[in-house]
Every structure is written in structure tokens, then in C-alpha cells.
Design a protein around this motif. Sequence first.
Motif, PDB file in Angstrom:
ATOM      1  N   ALA A   2      98.677  65.841 -54.620  1.00 39.48           N
ATOM      2  CA  ALA A   2      99.096  64.459 -54.954  1.00 39.48           C
ATOM      3  C   ALA A   2     100.456  64.365 -55.571  1.00 39.48           C
ATOM      4  O   ALA A   2     100.704  65.276 -56.380  1.00 39.48           O
ATOM      5  N   PHE A   3     101.116  63.305 -55.220  1.00 37.05           N
ATOM      6  CA  PHE A   3     102.406  62.993 -56.266  1.00 37.05           C
ATOM      7  C   PHE A   3     102.082  61.486 -56.668  1.00 37.05           C
ATOM      8  O   PHE A   3     101.496  60.705 -56.139  1.00 37.05           O
ATOM      9  N   THR A   4     102.896  61.369 -57.960  1.00 34.30           N
ATOM     10  CA  THR A   4     102.781  59.817 -58.514  1.00 34.30           C
ATOM     11  C   THR A   4     103.795  59.113 -58.014  1.00 34.30           C
ATOM     12  O   THR A   4     105.068  59.489 -57.996  1.00 34.30           O
ATOM     13  N   MET A  35     108.684  64.703 -51.017  1.00 37.27           N
ATOM     14  CA  MET A  35     107.483  65.167 -51.538  1.00 37.27           C
ATOM     15  C   MET A  35     106.225  64.790 -50.726  1.00 37.27           C
ATOM     16  O   MET A  35     105.052  65.443 -50.353  1.00 37.27           O
ATOM     17  N   MET A  36     106.223  63.558 -49.973  1.00 38.65           N
ATOM     18  CA  MET A  36     105.208  63.160 -49.085  1.00 38.65           C
ATOM     19  C   MET A  36     105.141  64.390 -47.779  1.00 38.65           C
ATOM     20  O   MET A  36     103.988  64.590 -47.610  1.00 38.65           O
ATOM     21  N   LYS A  37     106.179  64.750 -47.453  1.00 41.62           N
ATOM     22  CA  LYS A  37     106.363  65.782 -46.518  1.00 41.62           C
ATOM     23  C   LYS A  37     105.392  67.085 -46.812  1.00 41.62           C
ATOM     24  O   LYS A  37     104.737  67.797 -46.108  1.00 41.62           O
ATOM     25  N   ASN A 184      99.105  59.742 -56.770  1.00 41.16           N
ATOM     26  CA  ASN A 184      98.611  58.921 -58.115  1.00 41.16           C
ATOM     27  C   ASN A 184      99.358  57.702 -58.173  1.00 41.16           C
ATOM     28  O   ASN A 184     100.602  57.892 -58.372  1.00 41.16           O
ATOM     29  N   VAL A 185      98.815  56.523 -58.030  1.00 40.86           N
ATOM     30  CA  VAL A 185      99.525  55.137 -58.114  1.00 40.86           C
ATOM     31  C   VAL A 185      99.259  54.575 -59.657  1.00 40.86           C
ATOM     32  O   VAL A 185      98.363  54.606 -59.834  1.00 40.86           O
ATOM     33  N   LEU A 186     100.633  54.588 -59.907  1.00 41.09           N
ATOM     34  CA  LEU A 186     100.815  53.828 -61.524  1.00 41.09           C
ATOM     35  C   LEU A 186     101.170  52.468 -61.242  1.00 41.09           C
ATOM     36  O   LEU A 186     102.339  52.205 -60.569  1.00 41.09           O
ATOM     37  N   ILE A 191      96.369  54.056 -63.625  1.00 44.88           N
ATOM     38  CA  ILE A 191      96.488  55.066 -62.709  1.00 44.88           C
ATOM     39  C   ILE A 191      95.371  55.373 -61.857  1.00 44.88           C
ATOM     40  O   ILE A 191      94.308  55.554 -62.380  1.00 44.88           O
ATOM     41  N   MET A 192      95.771  55.273 -60.546  1.00 38.73           N
ATOM     42  CA  MET A 192      94.496  55.402 -59.583  1.00 38.73           C
ATOM     43  C   MET A 192      94.855  56.526 -58.478  1.00 38.73           C
ATOM     44  O   MET A 192      96.080  56.546 -58.311  1.00 38.73           O
ATOM     45  N   ASN A 193      94.049  57.107 -57.931  1.00 35.80           N
ATOM     46  CA  ASN A 193      94.391  58.225 -57.122  1.00 35.80           C
ATOM     47  C   ASN A 193      93.940  57.298 -55.682  1.00 35.80           C
ATOM     48  O   ASN A 193      92.799  56.745 -55.570  1.00 35.80           O
TER      49      ASN A 193
END
Length: 230
Positions: A2-4, A35-37, A184-186, A191-193
Motif C-alpha cells: 500500500a502507499f499513503t 507508486m500506483m503502478k 493508506n488514506v490520511l 488514517i485508514m486503509n
Amino acid sequence: MAFTINLGSALPTNTTNITQQTDLSKTMSSMEVDMMKMSSSFSVMCHVEHVDELLQTPTCGGIRLYPANANDNMATSPIPSLLVVAVDENGEDLVTSTMSNLATPCYICQPNGDVNKVSEETARGMINNLKPNIQVGTVFEPLRNTLSGNTREYFKATFTRKIVEDILATPNIRSVRFDIVNLNVLDNTNIMNLKTLAISPADDSGNIVDGNAELSLLPCPPKCPQGYID
């Protein structure tokens, strides 16, 4: 993996008109696209002409994607795919032709680039039978989001008409690519996955041709409190 991402504001809540919202997606930076790729767990392509046909559906306000099986009738030995349908301004699926004399287009998109048109009846069956078919293993489930407690939901990734039109306006675009990403959403509060979809302009081979990628931030409209399949 995952990336933030930092939204800078809280995730959008349930809404009744998706076309009037401005916070239902996030434009990704070039670094975030890279990062998404790298973190994408699954991707499919949908050709430009098919996406454009979906937008031509009467009362279309955007598109939604569901996990699906490219094998007919949800057979065993599933081929992991995504079902793409049009939605109206209230986020309701447009998989019936009762409002017009025209058949509503619905497409199954596969990772190898194959795109197959399915009937409204087939699309409705896929949506209505999603939960039991996931449970018996005839539909893949990398879309599952685990919420607090033991509650689990499968997201309904939705993109507004404007977002899709902006993607289609990218020079040299030949197809639209959808990637399942783990974030990982801030936001302002926590912060939630979140597992959701990114939409990107692509060439015939599915390679992203521009950094104009968008993340869906409304994973379950229009019935968020009830979850995805309950």
C-alpha cells in the motif's frame, strides 16, 4: 503493498448526486501514479469506444465497476474481470432499458485487454448474485475492504462523468485502464486503509500515456451505510 496519500480533507460521505460533488476523486501526482503502478494488484483495460458508449447512456452521470467473472453464467474456473456499467446522477446502476427504447451497454473487461458486451439481464445477475458467487469462489475478491469489528464490505468504485470525460480527452489515448490499489488514506481525522480503483488513460497495450490518473474516493455510493453487497 500500500502507499499513503494525503487528502487534505475528510473522505466524502454518502451523497445523492454524484455529479455535483467535487471531492469524489483525487488527481494523482506523477510520483503517485508510479507508486500506483507498482502497488496495483489487478488491472484491466476498456477501449475508448466502449467507455464512450457507456457515457452515451441516457441519464448517465458516471460509471461503476464491479468484480466479475468473464466466464458465462458465473461458471467455475473464473476469469477475474471487472464489470463496467453506467450510473445515473444519484449513483444508481443503469442496467435496465425501461427508461428508454435503447439497450443499456454493459461491459466485462479482462486483464488481457479483451472487452465483451453483456446483456442487461446478465449484468443484473452478476450484481445481484455477487455475494454468493464470491462466497463460493466463482468471483475473485481483491476488492474487499475490512471495516471496524467483523464487518466487511466490497467497494463500489465509481467515477463521475466529468472525470471519465477528462480521461478520454487525453491526447493519444486508445484505452482506459483501471487499477485496483491499496491505499493508506490520511484525512483530517484519521488514517485508514482503503482498496479502491484508479482510472488512467492508456495506449493499446495498457501502458499509461499521461499522468492524468484519478483515484475513486467514493467506494460505496449511493448506499454506503448498507455496504456493498448486503
